[in-house]
Enzyme design. Structure first.
Site, PDB file in Angstrom:
ATOM      1  NE  ARG A   1     -22.664-102.136 -13.320  1.00 28.32           N
ATOM      2  CZ  ARG A   1     -21.837-102.324 -12.011  1.00 28.32           C
ATOM      3  NH1 ARG A   1     -20.719-102.934 -12.020  1.00 28.32           N
ATOM      4  NH2 ARG A   1     -22.098-101.768 -10.794  1.00 28.32           N
TER       5      ARG A   1
ATOM      6  N   GLY B   1     -22.083 -91.539  -6.529  1.00 24.44           N
ATOM      7  CA  GLY B   1     -21.193 -92.263  -5.350  1.00 24.44           C
ATOM      8  C   GLY B   1     -21.723 -92.925  -4.372  1.00 24.44           C
TER       9      GLY B   1
ATOM     10  CG  ASP C   1     -25.882-103.772  -5.477  1.00 28.21           C
ATOM     11  OD1 ASP C   1     -25.284-103.593  -3.877  1.00 28.21           O
ATOM     12  OD2 ASP C   1     -25.275-103.600  -5.749  1.00 28.21           O
TER      13      ASP C   1
ATOM     14  CG  ASN D   1     -23.112-105.609  -9.758  1.00 29.88           C
ATOM     15  OD1 ASN D   1     -23.982-104.236  -9.112  1.00 29.88           O
ATOM     16  ND2 ASN D   1     -22.223-105.550  -9.425  1.00 29.88           N
TER      17      ASN D   1
ATOM     18  CE1 TYR E   1     -66.021-114.465  -8.562  1.00 28.96           C
ATOM     19  CE2 TYR E   1     -69.054-113.679  -8.850  1.00 28.96           C
ATOM     20  CZ  TYR E   1     -67.413-112.911  -8.632  1.00 28.96           C
ATOM     21  OH  TYR E   1     -67.119-112.160  -8.327  1.00 28.96           O
TER      22      TYR E   1
ATOM     23  CG  ASN F   1     -74.175-129.043  -2.311  1.00 34.36           C
ATOM     24  OD1 ASN F   1     -73.264-130.389  -2.015  1.00 34.36           O
ATOM     25  ND2 ASN F   1     -74.884-129.336  -3.981  1.00 34.36           N
TER      26      ASN F   1
ATOM     27  CB  ALA G   1     -73.273-128.120 -11.291  1.00 33.38           C
TER      28      ALA G   1
HETATM   29  C1  UD1 Z   1     -19.219-100.805  -4.359  1.00 33.50           C
HETATM   30  C2  UD1 Z   1     -18.285-101.249  -4.035  1.00 33.50           C
HETATM   31  C3  UD1 Z   1     -17.014-101.690  -4.651  1.00 33.50           C
HETATM   32  C4  UD1 Z   1     -17.349-103.457  -3.939  1.00 33.50           C
HETATM   33  C5  UD1 Z   1     -19.207-103.817  -3.497  1.00 33.50           C
HETATM   34  C6  UD1 Z   1     -19.966-104.759  -3.464  1.00 33.50           C
HETATM   35  C7  UD1 Z   1     -17.634 -98.567  -3.377  1.00 33.50           C
HETATM   36  C8  UD1 Z   1     -16.934 -97.629  -4.513  1.00 33.50           C
HETATM   37  N1  UD1 Z   1     -17.950-100.132  -4.381  1.00 33.50           N
HETATM   38  O1  UD1 Z   1     -18.795-101.290  -5.636  1.00 33.50           O
HETATM   39  O2  UD1 Z   1     -15.963-101.833  -3.538  1.00 33.50           O
HETATM   40  O3  UD1 Z   1     -16.587-104.353  -3.987  1.00 33.50           O
HETATM   41  O4  UD1 Z   1     -19.835-102.215  -4.122  1.00 33.50           O
HETATM   42  O5  UD1 Z   1     -21.354-104.977  -3.940  1.00 33.50           O
HETATM   43  O6  UD1 Z   1     -18.406 -98.313  -2.755  1.00 33.50           O
HETATM   44  N2  UD1 Z   1     -25.545 -96.502  -4.457  1.00 33.50           N
HETATM   45  C9  UD1 Z   1     -26.215 -95.160  -4.047  1.00 33.50           C
HETATM   46  N3  UD1 Z   1     -25.728 -93.678  -4.522  1.00 33.50           N
HETATM   47  C10 UD1 Z   1     -25.255 -93.883  -5.762  1.00 33.50           C
HETATM   48  C11 UD1 Z   1     -24.113 -94.965  -5.981  1.00 33.50           C
HETATM   49  C12 UD1 Z   1     -24.228 -95.945  -5.791  1.00 33.50           C
HETATM   50  O7  UD1 Z   1     -27.011 -95.155  -2.967  1.00 33.50           O
HETATM   51  O8  UD1 Z   1     -25.110 -92.795  -5.508  1.00 33.50           O
HETATM   52  C13 UD1 Z   1     -26.116 -97.931  -3.664  1.00 33.50           C
HETATM   53  C14 UD1 Z   1     -26.694 -99.210  -5.069  1.00 33.50           C
HETATM   54  O9  UD1 Z   1     -27.655 -98.596  -5.288  1.00 33.50           O
HETATM   55  C15 UD1 Z   1     -26.066 -99.882  -4.376  1.00 33.50           C
HETATM   56  C16 UD1 Z   1     -25.170 -99.576  -3.326  1.00 33.50           C
HETATM   57  O10 UD1 Z   1     -25.425 -97.977  -3.535  1.00 33.50           O
HETATM   58  O11 UD1 Z   1     -27.615-100.854  -4.017  1.00 33.50           O
HETATM   59  C17 UD1 Z   1     -23.480-100.169  -4.333  1.00 33.50           C
HETATM   60  O12 UD1 Z   1     -23.474 -99.416  -5.792  1.00 33.50           O
HETATM   61  P1  UD1 Z   1     -22.597 -99.903  -6.841  1.00 33.50           P
HETATM   62  O13 UD1 Z   1     -23.086 -98.949  -7.766  1.00 33.50           O
HETATM   63  O14 UD1 Z   1     -23.802-101.257  -7.197  1.00 33.50           O
HETATM   64  O15 UD1 Z   1     -21.510 -99.946  -6.151  1.00 33.50           O
HETATM   65  P2  UD1 Z   1     -20.706-101.287  -7.097  1.00 33.50           P
HETATM   66  O16 UD1 Z   1     -20.023-100.690  -8.233  1.00 33.50           O
HETATM   67  O17 UD1 Z   1     -21.279-102.777  -6.891  1.00 33.50           O
HETATM   68 CA    CA Z   2     -23.489-103.339  -6.627  1.00 34.01          CA
END
Ligand code: UD1
Ligand code: CA
Length: 470
Positions: A16, A92, A117, A242, A381, A392, A395
């Protein structure tokens, strides 16, 4: 107290953001998002911080290492190890934590899980989460908050007794669940061994086809454990980033927080609305910051200084009673007590301007030391130069340090008078007490107490004897 380790989820691209840059490398107040989270984590003195990285893993690792090194110089986080874990494919948040299984398996005690994040979280808040978690004896504790606009966040579903029943992602929620204002912040404490057992049982049966870390809670509850909730009330700490709109919102909040901390510690900000200072910057009492100043990096500024408008300072070390006039750029350099620079001075690459020296308008100083009380007031410079005290520089002086292939040093002694428009062809040394004439091109070393005049300069000892070819 049981042991603590911290994991930072930072593998995602951040679709996003609509960016080629991994989300956690986007900067807030001049520092990548992940480093704000790392900063909050090290304040808890954990044994290990485990960043789970994926997109642009090499760059993310480099950014965190460099930041951690800078903090260690200031004795912050010296006892905390860094253990990077690669999440090659991003399936995830649950999958992210699963990738660190090998690191976690031999560990016991509590794992705090942070999101790369969610950068504005304060370490005080993390400390209360941890102590609440450890006091209850629950296997897990999730941080929550009520938001007027919970759009996009996971919702906290409580049972009839008010305990957590499950966390539902926005995209998986039904109409009733979408009406819930209490959201999952994305910050948790889990006891490591039960966490690992639940991670093994995560499924991808959800709208995004991902392993959700949020499902760990309901799995553990199904096992008969209790997962507690730690409800926070400071929205400005838990905003997740995001999109770039949220990045800008956090930038504003963080800036306000940093400036307020400095003002309350005795720094005058004439116009906080137009002042940009990074969170790690330290500024002493009674220093005055004029409108539209930017101060970044690990900069430290002493007491009773005055930084005038449109100046941009990055990684600077500034003593007491220093005046930076309008429109100066200073990078990775030191200005000692009583120094006065600008307007329009450019000081860079480990330059050191010693006590009470003055650097005037349109003067560039690169990788040079300017001695105590020395003045270079106009259009000059000074590169790769070492200049003594009370000298000193007239200039239009130029240290001609580059022969097209290599850089060469210029050494100028104490009590020297460099005449206007002198070209000092390096490598070259001008001894103590010497003078160069206006417009001279000095190609040979000038011994102490001598005069160099002309093109190329003829050198005459003060006594009258000629010391170079005429
Ligand atoms: C997530 C939570 C949500 C919460 C929100 C708060 C889950 C499923 N959802 O959603 O409940 O309200 O954060 O901000 O956890 N990341 C990885 N690897 C991955 C996916 C994500 O390292 O495979 C990291 C991202 O870089 C990020 C963090 O995990 O720093 C959160 O991931 P993001 O995809 O932003 O989750 P949200 O949709 O915001
Ligand atoms: Ca997030």
């Amino acid at each position: 107290m049981s042991s603590l380790n911290v994991l930072i989820m930072a593998g995602g691209l951040g679709t996003r953001m609509k960016s080629d840059l991994a989300k956690v490398l986007h900067k807030l107040s001049g520092t990548p998002l992940i480093n704000h989270v790392y900063r909050a984590a090290v304040d808890l003195s954990p044994e290990t911080v485990i960043p789970v990285i994926g997109h642009q893993a090499g760059e993310v690792e480099k950014a965190v290492e460099a930041f951690a090194d800078q903090l260690r110089v200031r004795n912050i986080g010296t006892d905390t190890k860094l253990a990077f874990v690669l999440q090659a494919e991003q399936k995830g948040t649950g999958h992210a934590v699963m990738q660190s299984r090998d690191v976690l398996t031999p560990m016991s005690g509590t794992l705090m899980i942070l999101s790369g994040d969610v950068p504005l979280i304060k370490s005080e808040t993390l400390k209360s989460l941890l102590s609440t978690h450890q006091a209850t004896g629950n296997v897990g504790t999730a941080m929550t908050i009520d938001l007027d606009n919970p759009t996009g966040y996971g919702r906290i579903v409580r049972d009839a007794t008010g305990n957590l029943s499950k966390i539902v992602e926005h995209r998986d929620a039904n109409a009733a669940e979408l009406g819930i204002k209490e959201i999952n912040v994305g910050i948790y404490c889990y006891e490591i061994q039960p966490l690992l057992s639940a991670l093994n049982r995560l499924k991808t049966a959800n709208a995004q086809g991902e392993y959700y870390l949020t499902d760990v809670a309901s799995i553990l509850i199904g096992d008969g454990h209790k997962v507690g909730l730690f409800k926070h009330d400071r929205e400005d700490e838990v905003l997740g980033i995001n999109t770039r709109v949220e990045l800008a919102t956090c930038e504003k909040l963080l800036r306000r927080r940093t400036l307020e901390k400095l003002m309350l510690s005795g720094v005058t900000m004439i116009d906080p609305e137009s002042t940009y200072i990074s969170p790690e910057v330290e500024i002493g009492r009674d220093t005055i910051i004029h409108p539209q100043v930017i101060i970044e990096g690990q900069s430290r500024i002493g007491n009773n200084c005055e930084i005038h408008s449109w100046s941009h300072l990055t990684d600077v070390e500034i003593g007491n009673a220093v005046v930076v006039k309008n429109s100066c750029v200073v990078v990775s350099s030191a200005l000692r007590d009583g120094v006065n620079i600008g307007p329009f001075a450019h000081i860079r690459m480990n330059a050191e301007i010693c006590e009470n020296a003055v650097i005037g308008n349109f003067v560039e100083v690169k990788k040079s030391k300017v001695g105590k009380g020395t003045k270079s007031m106009h259009l000059t410079y000074l590169g790769d130069a070492t200049i003594g005290e009370r000298t000193n520089i007239g200039a239009g002086t130029v240290t001609c340090n580059y022969d097209g292939k290599q850089k060469h040093p210029t050494i100028i002694g104490d009590d020297v008078k460099i005449g206007s428009d002198t070209m000092l062809v390096a490598p070259i040394t001008v001894g103590n007490g010497s003078t160069t004439g206006a417009g001279s091109v000095v190609t040979k070393d000038v011994p102490p107490n001598s005069t160099a005049v002309g093109v190329p300069a003829r050198i005459r000892h003060r006594g009258g004897e000629v010391t170079s070819d005429e």
